[in-house]
Design a protein around this motif. Structure first.
Motif, PDB file in Angstrom:
ATOM      1  N   VAL A   1       0.833  -1.202   0.000  1.00 35.35           N
ATOM      2  CA  VAL A   1       0.000   0.000   0.000  1.00 35.35           C
ATOM      3  C   VAL A   1       0.868   1.252   0.000  1.00 35.35           C
ATOM      4  N   VAL A   2       1.918   1.270   0.810  1.00 30.66           N
ATOM      5  CA  VAL A   2       2.804   2.434   0.837  1.00 30.66           C
ATOM      6  C   VAL A   2       3.448   2.629  -0.525  1.00 30.66           C
ATOM      7  N   TYR A   3       3.886   1.553  -1.150  1.00 27.13           N
ATOM      8  CA  TYR A   3       4.539   1.676  -2.460  1.00 27.13           C
ATOM      9  C   TYR A   3       3.568   2.168  -3.523  1.00 27.13           C
ATOM     10  N   PHE A   4       2.401   1.509  -3.620  1.00 26.72           N
ATOM     11  CA  PHE A   4       1.478   1.836  -4.710  1.00 26.72           C
ATOM     12  C   PHE A   4       0.708   3.133  -4.490  1.00 26.72           C
ATOM     13  N   LEU A   5       0.480   3.525  -3.246  1.00 27.65           N
ATOM     14  CA  LEU A   5      -0.285   4.746  -2.999  1.00 27.65           C
ATOM     15  C   LEU A   5       0.578   5.962  -2.700  1.00 27.65           C
ATOM     16  N   MET A   6       1.847   5.744  -2.329  1.00 25.89           N
ATOM     17  CA  MET A   6       2.679   6.888  -1.971  1.00 25.89           C
ATOM     18  C   MET A   6       3.953   6.979  -2.810  1.00 25.89           C
ATOM     19  N   VAL A   7       4.746   5.929  -2.827  1.00 23.48           N
ATOM     20  CA  VAL A   7       6.061   5.980  -3.469  1.00 23.48           C
ATOM     21  C   VAL A   7       5.932   6.070  -4.990  1.00 23.48           C
ATOM     22  N   LEU A   8       5.156   5.196  -5.584  1.00 26.85           N
ATOM     23  CA  LEU A   8       5.030   5.172  -7.044  1.00 26.85           C
ATOM     24  C   LEU A   8       4.452   6.472  -7.604  1.00 26.85           C
ATOM     25  N   PRO A   9       3.335   6.999  -7.066  1.00 26.15           N
ATOM     26  CA  PRO A   9       2.832   8.280  -7.588  1.00 26.15           C
ATOM     27  C   PRO A   9       3.828   9.423  -7.393  1.00 26.15           C
ATOM     28  N   MET A  10       4.538   9.436  -6.258  1.00 23.06           N
ATOM     29  CA  MET A  10       5.495  10.507  -6.011  1.00 23.06           C
ATOM     30  C   MET A  10       6.675  10.415  -6.970  1.00 23.06           C
ATOM     31  N   SER A  11       7.152   9.211  -7.255  1.00 23.00           N
ATOM     32  CA  SER A  11       8.272   9.073  -8.190  1.00 23.00           C
ATOM     33  C   SER A  11       7.848   9.463  -9.607  1.00 23.00           C
ATOM     34  N   LYS A  12       6.617   9.125 -10.003  1.00 25.61           N
ATOM     35  CA  LYS A  12       6.127   9.539 -11.318  1.00 25.61           C
ATOM     36  C   LYS A  12       6.003  11.059 -11.397  1.00 25.61           C
ATOM     37  N   PHE A  13       5.508  11.663 -10.328  1.00 21.65           N
ATOM     38  CA  PHE A  13       5.390  13.121 -10.278  1.00 21.65           C
ATOM     39  C   PHE A  13       6.761  13.775 -10.392  1.00 21.65           C
ATOM     40  N   LEU A  14       7.735  13.276  -9.635  1.00 25.68           N
ATOM     41  CA  LEU A  14       9.078  13.853  -9.671  1.00 25.68           C
ATOM     42  C   LEU A  14       9.729  13.658 -11.046  1.00 25.68           C
ATOM     43  N   ALA A  15       9.476  12.516 -11.695  1.00 26.90           N
ATOM     44  CA  ALA A  15      10.026  12.276 -13.031  1.00 26.90           C
ATOM     45  C   ALA A  15       9.424  13.253 -14.039  1.00 26.90           C
ATOM     46  N   ARG A  16       8.102  13.474 -13.962  1.00 23.64           N
ATOM     47  CA  ARG A  16       7.455  14.446 -14.863  1.00 23.64           C
ATOM     48  C   ARG A  16       7.989  15.847 -14.616  1.00 23.64           C
ATOM     49  N   HIS A  17       8.160  16.181 -13.340  1.00 24.54           N
ATOM     50  CA  HIS A  17       8.677  17.504 -12.989  1.00 24.54           C
ATOM     51  C   HIS A  17      10.094  17.690 -13.533  1.00 24.54           C
TER      52      HIS A  17
END
Length: 155
Positions: free
Chosen positions: A99-115
């Motif tokens: 849950v931590v990976y799929f709801l927090m880490v993965l979206p945050m890493s995708k956001f940072l990559a887009r940024h």
């Protein structure tokens, strides 16, 4: 020789507490503690009944005897391996990590990559503009030099 005053213990502690990392860590601990209750409820309310369809609903009751085991429950004697408790704790950990990976880490890493990609695109565009401006300025300079050169030859 003047000796620099060392910061006191209280001032050092205050500086430590005012760092952003400490505040972020405190928030993470509080959220993690609340999140643990949710995961434990999922294990008790969903996972244990699914396991209960096969055997008993309480994972803690799954155990194996190594030596001289007699009795059941709290009156049991001997050496027991309580592998059901380990299984329950492992399931809680895996669910929490997922849950931590799929709801927090993965979206945050995708956001940072887009940024980072947007930032890189902006820098690339800015370099192209600067290069083209430099080329235009060189052309203007060359044109001015050519005009001066042709103007002096007439006189």
């Amino acid at each position: 020789m003047s000796k620099k005053k060392q910061p006191g213990v209280l001032e050092g502690f205050k500086a430590f507490l005012m760092r952003g990392n400490v505040i972020d860590l405190a928030v993470a601990v509080v959220i993690g503690a609340a999140f643990t209750n949710i995961v434990n409820s999922v294990v008790k309310g969903v996972i244990n009944p699914l396991v209960g369809a096969i055997g008993t609903q309480n994972l803690d009751s799954y155990r194996s005897c190594i030596k001289g085991c007699t009795g059941t429950g709290d009156t049991a004697t001997g050496v027991w391996i309580l592998w059901g408790s380990v299984l329950g704790a492992t399931l809680s950990f895996v669910i929490t990590a997922a849950v931590v990976y799929f709801l927090m880490v993965l979206p945050m890493s995708k956001f940072l990559a887009r940024h980072a990609a947007r930032q890189k695109a902006r820098e690339g565009t800015q370099e192209v503009i600067e290069v083209s401006e430099l080329e235009v300025l060189k052309e203007i300079r060359d044109a001015l030099v050519a005009q001066r050169g042709s103007g002096r030859s007439q006189y």
